[in-house]
Design an enzyme around this catalytic site. Structure first.
Site, PDB file in Angstrom:
ATOM      1  N   HIS A  73      29.398  34.008  34.299  1.00 13.35           N
ATOM      2  CA  HIS A  73      30.084  34.676  33.177  1.00 13.35           C
ATOM      3  C   HIS A  73      29.819  36.174  33.258  1.00 13.35           C
ATOM      4  O   HIS A  73      30.108  36.783  34.283  1.00 13.35           O
ATOM      5  CB  HIS A  73      29.589  34.040  31.866  1.00 13.35           C
ATOM      6  CG  HIS A  73      30.343  34.402  30.633  1.00 13.35           C
ATOM      7  ND1 HIS A  73      31.530  35.079  30.623  1.00 13.35           N
ATOM      8  CD2 HIS A  73      30.060  34.149  29.324  1.00 13.35           C
ATOM      9  CE1 HIS A  73      31.949  35.232  29.379  1.00 13.35           C
ATOM     10  NE2 HIS A  73      31.083  34.686  28.565  1.00 13.35           N
ATOM     11  N   HIS A  87      38.926  32.578  37.934  1.00 15.42           N
ATOM     12  CA  HIS A  87      38.873  32.612  36.469  1.00 15.42           C
ATOM     13  C   HIS A  87      39.420  31.303  35.930  1.00 15.42           C
ATOM     14  O   HIS A  87      40.353  30.737  36.490  1.00 15.42           O
ATOM     15  CB  HIS A  87      39.715  33.778  35.924  1.00 15.42           C
ATOM     16  CG  HIS A  87      39.344  34.167  34.535  1.00 15.42           C
ATOM     17  ND1 HIS A  87      39.831  33.496  33.442  1.00 15.42           N
ATOM     18  CD2 HIS A  87      38.512  35.121  34.062  1.00 15.42           C
ATOM     19  CE1 HIS A  87      39.326  34.050  32.346  1.00 15.42           C
ATOM     20  NE2 HIS A  87      38.522  35.033  32.694  1.00 15.42           N
ATOM     21  N   ASP A 110      35.026  41.376  36.572  1.00 13.79           N
ATOM     22  CA  ASP A 110      33.684  41.723  37.056  1.00 13.79           C
ATOM     23  C   ASP A 110      33.659  42.231  38.480  1.00 13.79           C
ATOM     24  O   ASP A 110      32.611  42.684  38.955  1.00 13.79           O
ATOM     25  CB  ASP A 110      32.775  40.486  36.945  1.00 13.79           C
ATOM     26  CG  ASP A 110      32.475  40.162  35.490  1.00 13.79           C
ATOM     27  OD1 ASP A 110      32.619  38.986  35.101  1.00 13.79           O
ATOM     28  OD2 ASP A 110      32.146  41.105  34.739  1.00 13.79           O
TER      29      ASP A 110
HETATM   30  C1  SDX Z   1      34.029  36.283  33.148  1.00 13.78           C
HETATM   31  O1  SDX Z   1      36.241  32.851  30.447  1.00 13.78           O
HETATM   32  C2  SDX Z   1      36.391  34.127  30.376  1.00 13.78           C
HETATM   33  O2  SDX Z   1      37.301  34.640  29.777  1.00 13.78           O
HETATM   34  C3  SDX Z   1      35.288  34.930  31.057  1.00 13.78           C
HETATM   35  C4  SDX Z   1      35.524  36.431  31.141  1.00 13.78           C
HETATM   36  C5  SDX Z   1      35.471  37.100  29.773  1.00 13.78           C
HETATM   37  O3  SDX Z   1      36.014  38.206  29.658  1.00 13.78           O
HETATM   38  O4  SDX Z   1      34.780  36.552  28.883  1.00 13.78           O
HETATM   39  O5  SDX Z   1      36.762  36.703  31.747  1.00 13.78           O
HETATM   40  C6  SDX Z   1      34.430  37.105  31.978  1.00 13.78           C
HETATM   41  O6  SDX Z   1      33.108  35.519  33.037  1.00 13.78           O
HETATM   42  C7  SDX Z   1      34.832  36.374  34.419  1.00 13.78           C
HETATM   43  C8  SDX Z   1      34.343  35.386  35.500  1.00 13.78           C
HETATM   44  C9  SDX Z   1      33.116  35.970  36.179  1.00 13.78           C
HETATM   45  N1  SDX Z   1      32.514  34.967  37.097  1.00 13.78           N
HETATM   46  C10 SDX Z   1      32.582  35.099  38.424  1.00 13.78           C
HETATM   47  O7  SDX Z   1      33.192  35.987  38.991  1.00 13.78           O
HETATM   48  C11 SDX Z   1      31.787  34.055  39.198  1.00 13.78           C
HETATM   49  C12 SDX Z   1      32.632  33.542  40.362  1.00 13.78           C
HETATM   50  N2  SDX Z   1      33.750  32.748  39.828  1.00 13.78           N
HETATM   51  C13 SDX Z   1      33.569  31.320  39.727  1.00 13.78           C
HETATM   52  O8  SDX Z   1      32.296  30.854  39.501  1.00 13.78           O
HETATM   53  C14 SDX Z   1      34.695  30.632  38.958  1.00 13.78           C
HETATM   54  O9  SDX Z   1      35.881  31.138  39.429  1.00 13.78           O
HETATM   55  C15 SDX Z   1      34.696  30.697  37.439  1.00 13.78           C
HETATM   56  C16 SDX Z   1      33.408  30.260  36.865  1.00 13.78           C
HETATM   57  C17 SDX Z   1      35.003  32.088  36.983  1.00 13.78           C
HETATM   58  C18 SDX Z   1      35.792  29.757  36.955  1.00 13.78           C
HETATM   59  O10 SDX Z   1      35.420  28.498  37.358  1.00 13.78           O
HETATM   60  P1  SDX Z   1      36.341  27.195  37.065  1.00 13.78           P
HETATM   61  O11 SDX Z   1      37.545  27.565  36.273  1.00 13.78           O
HETATM   62  O12 SDX Z   1      35.460  26.128  36.538  1.00 13.78           O
HETATM   63  O13 SDX Z   1      36.893  26.828  38.481  1.00 13.78           O
HETATM   64  P2  SDX Z   1      36.162  25.846  39.478  1.00 13.78           P
HETATM   65  O14 SDX Z   1      34.706  26.214  39.601  1.00 13.78           O
HETATM   66  O15 SDX Z   1      36.525  24.458  39.117  1.00 13.78           O
HETATM   67  O16 SDX Z   1      36.863  26.258  40.872  1.00 13.78           O
HETATM   68  C19 SDX Z   1      38.064  25.657  41.289  1.00 13.78           C
HETATM   69  C20 SDX Z   1      37.992  25.727  42.802  1.00 13.78           C
HETATM   70  C21 SDX Z   1      36.717  25.087  43.381  1.00 13.78           C
HETATM   71  O17 SDX Z   1      37.032  24.718  44.707  1.00 13.78           O
HETATM   72  P3  SDX Z   1      37.279  23.118  45.014  1.00 13.78           P
HETATM   73  O18 SDX Z   1      36.112  22.356  44.434  1.00 13.78           O
HETATM   74  O19 SDX Z   1      38.581  22.806  44.314  1.00 13.78           O
HETATM   75  O20 SDX Z   1      37.363  23.044  46.507  1.00 13.78           O
HETATM   76  O21 SDX Z   1      37.931  27.111  43.221  1.00 13.78           O
HETATM   77  C22 SDX Z   1      36.687  27.338  43.869  1.00 13.78           C
HETATM   78  C23 SDX Z   1      35.758  26.225  43.462  1.00 13.78           C
HETATM   79  O22 SDX Z   1      34.753  26.025  44.466  1.00 13.78           O
HETATM   80  N3  SDX Z   1      36.201  28.629  43.382  1.00 13.78           N
HETATM   81  C24 SDX Z   1      35.666  29.562  44.149  1.00 13.78           C
HETATM   82  C25 SDX Z   1      35.388  30.635  43.293  1.00 13.78           C
HETATM   83  N4  SDX Z   1      35.739  30.322  42.050  1.00 13.78           N
HETATM   84  C26 SDX Z   1      36.234  29.071  42.105  1.00 13.78           C
HETATM   85  N5  SDX Z   1      35.416  29.577  45.490  1.00 13.78           N
HETATM   86  C27 SDX Z   1      34.860  30.716  45.948  1.00 13.78           C
HETATM   87  N6  SDX Z   1      34.553  31.817  45.176  1.00 13.78           N
HETATM   88  C28 SDX Z   1      34.811  31.795  43.854  1.00 13.78           C
HETATM   89  N7  SDX Z   1      34.509  32.847  43.115  1.00 13.78           N
END
Ligand code: SDX
Length: 449
Positions: A288, A327, A383
């Site tokens: 997050h 996201h 971010d």
């Molecule tokens: C913020 O919610 C909000 O509004 C948050 C925010 C706000 O203003 O409050 O916008 C701020 O928190 C932005 C997000 C910051 N976090 C990151 O940058 C961390 C990296 N991102 C991930 O951890 C992820 O994308 C999330 C947590 C942001 C979202 O996760 P989801 O929606 O639960 O998606 P998921 O984990 O189910 O991923 C779906 C697929 C998976 O692959 P498969 O299992 O289908 O093979 O996408 C992949 C994930 O492994 N994936 C990524 C990835 N994010 C998702 N693979 C590589 N790198 C990534 N960053």
């Protein structure tokens, strides 16, 4: 379909009639019994409680919905922030983020988010005066900070000290008194920068620089962070504006993890300082608000543009996440990231180009043309580039999530107040699907194993 889309449409107009039959309902047949049910549809949603009537046997509890991490569940109705993740749209109270970033200030945007309308000149003056005159913290709070090691993470210090504020303002428990909520709102928005700056100064072993009420919200924050021997701190106008726009971009974001924590903890009717501490703790996580810190660590680990392809390979192999990408709602470019990228170059013009930007741009260039990311709709989020700006402005990496928490305080308070005043809301208490052990009898210790 996007999480915000139905509520925004419905809130503005009468519920849309279905395009085909005019019947806004689901017809469900329970094949276990052959019974049929009509479940009404409103705002493109069904009420989970309407499933409870569906039972295989009369003594059953009835159906409940199962949705780990709430990936397809609305926990509330809201009128604060609208996101269309497919189209990359973000609006606070209907105003596009791009317009607010260009024309507004953080203190004005905070008023908008909290009150629902842009302020008149008098309202803005009164609001600014009250926030400005609540920036000081009780001198005893300094004793809390003194108890932390020099290398304590500032988010740990912020969580602790904002929770401690609840002990200085017992009147905050009067949460259904609008005058009390207004006073706590002034205090929280006014004091989060002070607590944050004091935590930073503690980590440097520097004396605290007190608030200067002559300065704007962002300039005063820079003053408390960076003033040394000068009598009057003069913020660089480009850096002051850059920080203020970043605060606007981070002010609210609908039902994210930390807003959900704010609403959930606040639903027990605890005071707002304790709820804000919980929301700040949720934001701290690397998935997050802690992602901006994790992005910098990632770029440092990659080390050079030439090593980006190998790192991307390790991401695709599942060894890492590309921090700052992806996201839950945006399946397009995060509109905030577009604005942040422009701000970065304005800051670099003043502070010098941050060489890490080349590594970040190469990560983005490769990711945006690679099917692994395209197929998962992974784009840069807010971010991804912010850390490069903060680093260029002289902030240590550990301060990055703190710079997220300060402006998000306005959104958390708005979400909290909307929850408190929503007649449909009550204490948050989800159900579970129990898959544990059936009933069994206690076994004496010598009979176990
Ligand atoms: C913020 O919610 C909000 O509004 C948050 C925010 C706000 O203003 O409050 O916008 C701020 O928190 C932005 C997000 C910051 N976090 C990151 O940058 C961390 C990296 N991102 C991930 O951890 C992820 O994308 C999330 C947590 C942001 C979202 O996760 P989801 O929606 O639960 O998606 P998921 O984990 O189910 O991923 C779906 C697929 C998976 O692959 P498969 O299992 O289908 O093979 O996408 C992949 C994930 O492994 N994936 C990524 C990835 N994010 C998702 N693979 C590589 N790198 C990534 N960053």
């Amino acid at each position: 379909m996007n999480a915000s889309k139905p509520s925004a449409t419905a809130a503005a107009t009468a519920p849309e009639q279905s395009a085909t039959t005019g019947r806004d309902s689901l017809s469900i047949t329970d094949n276990r019994t052959g019974k049929k049910y009509e479940i009404p549809i409103k705002n493109d949603t069904i009420r989970a409680i309407d499933l409870r009537q569906i039972k295989a046997n009369a003594e059953d509890f009835g159906l409940i919905s199962y949705d780990p991490a709430f990936t397809n569940t609305a926990s509330c109705s809201s009128r604060i922030t609208y996101i269309d993740g497919d189209a990359g749209i973000l609006r606070y109270r209907g105003y596009p983020i791009e317009e607010l970033a260009e024309k507004s200030t953080f203190i004005e945007t905070a008023y908008l988010i909290l009150h629902g309308e842009l302020p008149t000149r008098d309202q803005l003056s009164d609001w600014t005066y009250n926030v400005t005159h609540h920036t000081f913290i009780h001198e005893s709070i300094k004793k809390f900070l003194d108890g932390f090691h020099y290398d304590a993470h500032p988010m740990g210090m912020l969580i602790s000290t904002v929770a401690a504020l609840s002990t200085f303002y017992p009147d905050a428990k009067d949460i259904f008194n609008p005058d009390s909520r207004r006073k706590q709102t002034y205090r929280l928005i006014g004091k989060m920068p002070t607590l944050s700056a004091f935590a930073y100064r503690h980590s440097l072993g520097m004396p605290f620089a007190y608030p200067d009420n002559d300065l704007t919200y962002s300039a005063n924050f820079l003053n408390m962070l960076f003033r040394t021997t000068e009598l009057k701190y003069r913020a660089n106008p480009t850096l002051e504006r850059a920080l203020d726009v970043l605060f606007i971009l981070h002010a609210d974001h609908e039902q994210n993890c930390s807003s959900t924590a704010m609403r959930g903890v606040g639903s027990s009717h605890v005071d707002p300082y304790s709820a804000i501490a919980a929301a700040t703790a949720a934001l701290y996580g690397p998935l997050h608000g802690g992602a901006n810190e994790a992005v910098l660590h990632m770029l440092l680990e990659i080390g050079s543009v030439s090593k980006v392809p190998d790192y991307i390979k390790s991401v695709k192999a599942g060894q890492h996440k590309l921090m700052g990408f992806g996201h839950r709602v945006y399946k397009n470019y995060d509109p905030r990231a577009t604005i942040v990228k422009h701000i970065a170059y304005e800051v670099f013009d003043v502070m010098g180009r941050n060489p890490m930007i080349d590594i970040a741009l190469e990560c983005e260039r490769i990711a945006l043309q690679d099917d692994y990311f395209i197929s998962r709709k992974l784009y840069p989020n807010v971010d991804f580039y912010t850390g490069l700006i903060y680093q260029s402005m002289g902030f240590p990496v550990t301060m990055f999530p703190v710079l997220f928490a300060i402006p998000r305080t306005a959104g958390w308070i708005a979400q909290w107040e909307e929850m408190l005043l929503d007649p449909e809301q009550k204490i948050a208490r989800p159900r579970q699907v129990y898959l544990g052990a059936p009933k069994r009898s206690y076994a004496p210790i010598d009979d176990r194993g």
